[in-house]
Design a protein around this motif. Structure first.
Motif, PDB file in Angstrom:
ATOM      1  N   THR A  28      -0.238  -6.496   6.737  1.00 21.47           N
ATOM      2  CA  THR A  28      -0.588  -7.751   6.088  1.00 21.47           C
ATOM      3  C   THR A  28       0.160  -7.862   4.766  1.00 21.47           C
ATOM      4  O   THR A  28       0.787  -6.902   4.309  1.00 21.47           O
ATOM      5  N   LEU A  29       0.068  -9.019   4.162  1.00 24.20           N
ATOM      6  CA  LEU A  29       0.685  -9.228   2.859  1.00 24.20           C
ATOM      7  C   LEU A  29       0.053  -8.309   1.815  1.00 24.20           C
ATOM      8  O   LEU A  29       0.741  -7.790   0.936  1.00 24.20           O
ATOM      9  N   ALA A  30      -1.226  -8.052   1.938  1.00 25.47           N
ATOM     10  CA  ALA A  30      -1.912  -7.134   1.019  1.00 25.47           C
ATOM     11  C   ALA A  30      -1.385  -5.705   1.180  1.00 25.47           C
ATOM     12  O   ALA A  30      -1.229  -4.981   0.190  1.00 25.47           O
ATOM     13  N   ASP A  31      -1.091  -5.307   2.426  1.00 29.26           N
ATOM     14  CA  ASP A  31      -0.527  -3.979   2.667  1.00 29.26           C
ATOM     15  C   ASP A  31       0.856  -3.850   2.036  1.00 29.26           C
ATOM     16  O   ASP A  31       1.163  -2.857   1.375  1.00 29.26           O
ATOM     17  N   LYS A  32       1.694  -4.860   2.240  1.00 28.01           N
ATOM     18  CA  LYS A  32       3.043  -4.844   1.666  1.00 28.01           C
ATOM     19  C   LYS A  32       2.993  -4.822   0.143  1.00 28.01           C
ATOM     20  O   LYS A  32       3.767  -4.126  -0.509  1.00 28.01           O
ATOM     21  N   THR A  33       2.052  -5.565  -0.421  1.00 29.22           N
ATOM     22  CA  THR A  33       1.894  -5.592  -1.871  1.00 29.22           C
ATOM     23  C   THR A  33       1.437  -4.229  -2.382  1.00 29.22           C
ATOM     24  O   THR A  33       1.917  -3.756  -3.413  1.00 29.22           O
ATOM     25  N   ALA A  34       0.529  -3.593  -1.682  1.00 28.01           N
ATOM     26  CA  ALA A  34       0.038  -2.273  -2.091  1.00 28.01           C
ATOM     27  C   ALA A  34       1.166  -1.243  -2.090  1.00 28.01           C
ATOM     28  O   ALA A  34       1.267  -0.405  -2.993  1.00 28.01           O
ATOM     29  N   ILE A  35       2.040  -1.312  -1.096  1.00 30.70           N
ATOM     30  CA  ILE A  35       3.178  -0.402  -1.023  1.00 30.70           C
ATOM     31  C   ILE A  35       4.134  -0.655  -2.187  1.00 30.70           C
ATOM     32  O   ILE A  35       4.579   0.279  -2.861  1.00 30.70           O
ATOM     33  N   SER A  36       4.425  -1.921  -2.448  1.00 26.75           N
ATOM     34  CA  SER A  36       5.320  -2.268  -3.553  1.00 26.75           C
ATOM     35  C   SER A  36       4.718  -1.878  -4.898  1.00 26.75           C
ATOM     36  O   SER A  36       5.417  -1.415  -5.792  1.00 26.75           O
ATOM     37  N   ARG A 130      14.506   6.842  -8.523  1.00 36.77           N
ATOM     38  CA  ARG A 130      14.471   6.097  -7.263  1.00 36.77           C
ATOM     39  C   ARG A 130      13.807   6.919  -6.158  1.00 36.77           C
ATOM     40  O   ARG A 130      13.057   6.387  -5.344  1.00 36.77           O
ATOM     41  N   SER A 131      14.084   8.220  -6.140  1.00 38.17           N
ATOM     42  CA  SER A 131      13.454   9.094  -5.144  1.00 38.17           C
ATOM     43  C   SER A 131      11.949   9.148  -5.339  1.00 38.17           C
ATOM     44  O   SER A 131      11.181   9.116  -4.373  1.00 38.17           O
ATOM     45  N   LYS A 132      11.507   9.225  -6.599  1.00 37.35           N
ATOM     46  CA  LYS A 132      10.070   9.247  -6.886  1.00 37.35           C
ATOM     47  C   LYS A 132       9.410   7.938  -6.460  1.00 37.35           C
ATOM     48  O   LYS A 132       8.295   7.938  -5.939  1.00 37.35           O
ATOM     49  N   ALA A 136       6.486   7.554  -3.578  1.00 40.30           N
ATOM     50  CA  ALA A 136       5.202   6.878  -3.806  1.00 40.30           C
ATOM     51  C   ALA A 136       4.984   5.772  -2.776  1.00 40.30           C
ATOM     52  O   ALA A 136       3.882   5.625  -2.230  1.00 40.30           O
ATOM     53  N   GLU A 137       6.038   5.004  -2.496  1.00 38.59           N
ATOM     54  CA  GLU A 137       5.917   3.934  -1.495  1.00 38.59           C
ATOM     55  C   GLU A 137       5.680   4.514  -0.105  1.00 38.59           C
ATOM     56  O   GLU A 137       4.894   3.978   0.665  1.00 38.59           O
ATOM     57  N   LYS A 138       6.362   5.611   0.219  1.00 40.67           N
ATOM     58  CA  LYS A 138       6.187   6.230   1.528  1.00 40.67           C
ATOM     59  C   LYS A 138       4.773   6.779   1.704  1.00 40.67           C
ATOM     60  O   LYS A 138       4.171   6.617   2.765  1.00 40.67           O
ATOM     61  N   SER A 139       4.248   7.415   0.657  1.00 39.18           N
ATOM     62  CA  SER A 139       2.891   7.952   0.796  1.00 39.18           C
ATOM     63  C   SER A 139       1.879   6.818   0.968  1.00 39.18           C
ATOM     64  O   SER A 139       0.931   6.945   1.754  1.00 39.18           O
ATOM     65  N   LYS A 140       2.083   5.713   0.277  1.00 37.49           N
ATOM     66  CA  LYS A 140       1.184   4.557   0.445  1.00 37.49           C
ATOM     67  C   LYS A 140       1.353   3.960   1.849  1.00 37.49           C
ATOM     68  O   LYS A 140       0.379   3.586   2.494  1.00 37.49           O
ATOM     69  N   ASP A 142       2.337   5.578   4.551  1.00 36.74           N
ATOM     70  CA  ASP A 142       1.719   6.501   5.502  1.00 36.74           C
ATOM     71  C   ASP A 142       0.201   6.356   5.506  1.00 36.74           C
ATOM     72  O   ASP A 142      -0.433   6.403   6.561  1.00 36.74           O
ATOM     73  N   GLU A 143      -0.371   6.186   4.322  1.00 36.30           N
ATOM     74  CA  GLU A 143      -1.822   6.003   4.214  1.00 36.30           C
ATOM     75  C   GLU A 143      -2.272   4.760   4.972  1.00 36.30           C
ATOM     76  O   GLU A 143      -3.232   4.790   5.743  1.00 36.30           O
ATOM     77  N   ILE A 144      -1.539   3.657   4.779  1.00 35.33           N
ATOM     78  CA  ILE A 144      -1.891   2.397   5.456  1.00 35.33           C
ATOM     79  C   ILE A 144      -1.628   2.504   6.960  1.00 35.33           C
ATOM     80  O   ILE A 144      -2.449   2.079   7.769  1.00 35.33           O
ATOM     81  N   ALA A 145      -0.504   3.121   7.328  1.00 30.90           N
ATOM     82  CA  ALA A 145      -0.158   3.254   8.750  1.00 30.90           C
ATOM     83  C   ALA A 145      -1.157   4.142   9.469  1.00 30.90           C
ATOM     84  O   ALA A 145      -1.519   3.858  10.619  1.00 30.90           O
ATOM     85  N   ASN A 146      -1.632   5.183   8.811  1.00 29.32           N
ATOM     86  CA  ASN A 146      -2.621   6.051   9.448  1.00 29.32           C
ATOM     87  C   ASN A 146      -3.942   5.322   9.669  1.00 29.32           C
ATOM     88  O   ASN A 146      -4.604   5.530  10.677  1.00 29.32           O
ATOM     89  N   LYS A 147      -4.320   4.462   8.723  1.00 25.08           N
ATOM     90  CA  LYS A 147      -5.541   3.680   8.917  1.00 25.08           C
ATOM     91  C   LYS A 147      -5.379   2.728  10.083  1.00 25.08           C
ATOM     92  O   LYS A 147      -6.302   2.524  10.868  1.00 25.08           O
ATOM     93  N   LYS A 148      -4.193   2.113  10.193  1.00 26.70           N
ATOM     94  CA  LYS A 148      -3.947   1.164  11.300  1.00 26.70           C
ATOM     95  C   LYS A 148      -3.858   1.900  12.630  1.00 26.70           C
ATOM     96  O   LYS A 148      -4.228   1.366  13.656  1.00 26.70           O
ATOM     97  N   GLY A 149      -3.314   3.131  12.605  1.00 19.38           N
ATOM     98  CA  GLY A 149      -3.197   3.926  13.825  1.00 19.38           C
ATOM     99  C   GLY A 149      -4.555   4.351  14.350  1.00 19.38           C
ATOM    100  O   GLY A 149      -4.730   4.574  15.539  1.00 19.38           O
TER     101      GLY A 149
END
Length: 151
Positions: A28-36, A130-132, A136-140, A142-149
């Protein structure tokens, strides 16, 4: 033997495709915003430290304060000064008032009287930072993707 491998590979690939579709298509847009925002917070912290280290003064300005203390995250498209009026989940990290933003531009780029030190440009181009941000974006993500999974 080759048929077993291709059959198993098809099964594995189809399961993998379903998993990817469930994780990304359902964003969702909220998920994308949380990652950003997760990446934006990392950049904001680094920008505050860099600004304090290079351009912090003892001047006490009761009206404006110090520019290192006025860095914030704004939703792209939701700011009244934003060029992008179509909100897509992105964020902007910067100064929340024009006075500080103009001073940063002069300090970073320079003027006839001021030699620019490019502290903001160098920070944006810093590969370690940039790596950091990506971590941070990847961990967020993964957190969202695991909830959706799990759904």
């Amino acid at each position: 033997m080759v048929q077993n491998i291709s059959g198993d590979l098809d099964d594995v690939l189809s399961k993998w495709m379903k998993q990817i579709q469930n994780q990304t298509a359902g964003m969702t847009l909220a998920d994308k915003t949380a990652i950003s925002e997760a990446g934006g917070k990392v950049f904001m912290d680094a920008l505050r430290k860099e600004t304090k280290a290079k351009h912090y003064s003892n001047k006490k300005d009761p009206k404006w304060g110090h520019m290192a203390d006025h860095i914030s995250i704004m939703l792209d498209g939701k700011s009244r000064r934003s060029v992008n009026t179509d909100f897509n989940g992105g964020v902007i990290v910067g100064w929340d008032n024009r006075y500080h933003a103009m001073n940063v531009m002069r300090l970073n780029d320079g003027t006839k009287a001021i030699i620019g030190d490019h502290f903001l440009t160098n920070l944006r181009n810093n590969n370690e930072l940039r790596s950091k941000i990506l971590e941070a974006e990847k961990s967020k993500y993964d957190e969202i993707a695991n909830k959706k999974g799990d759904d």
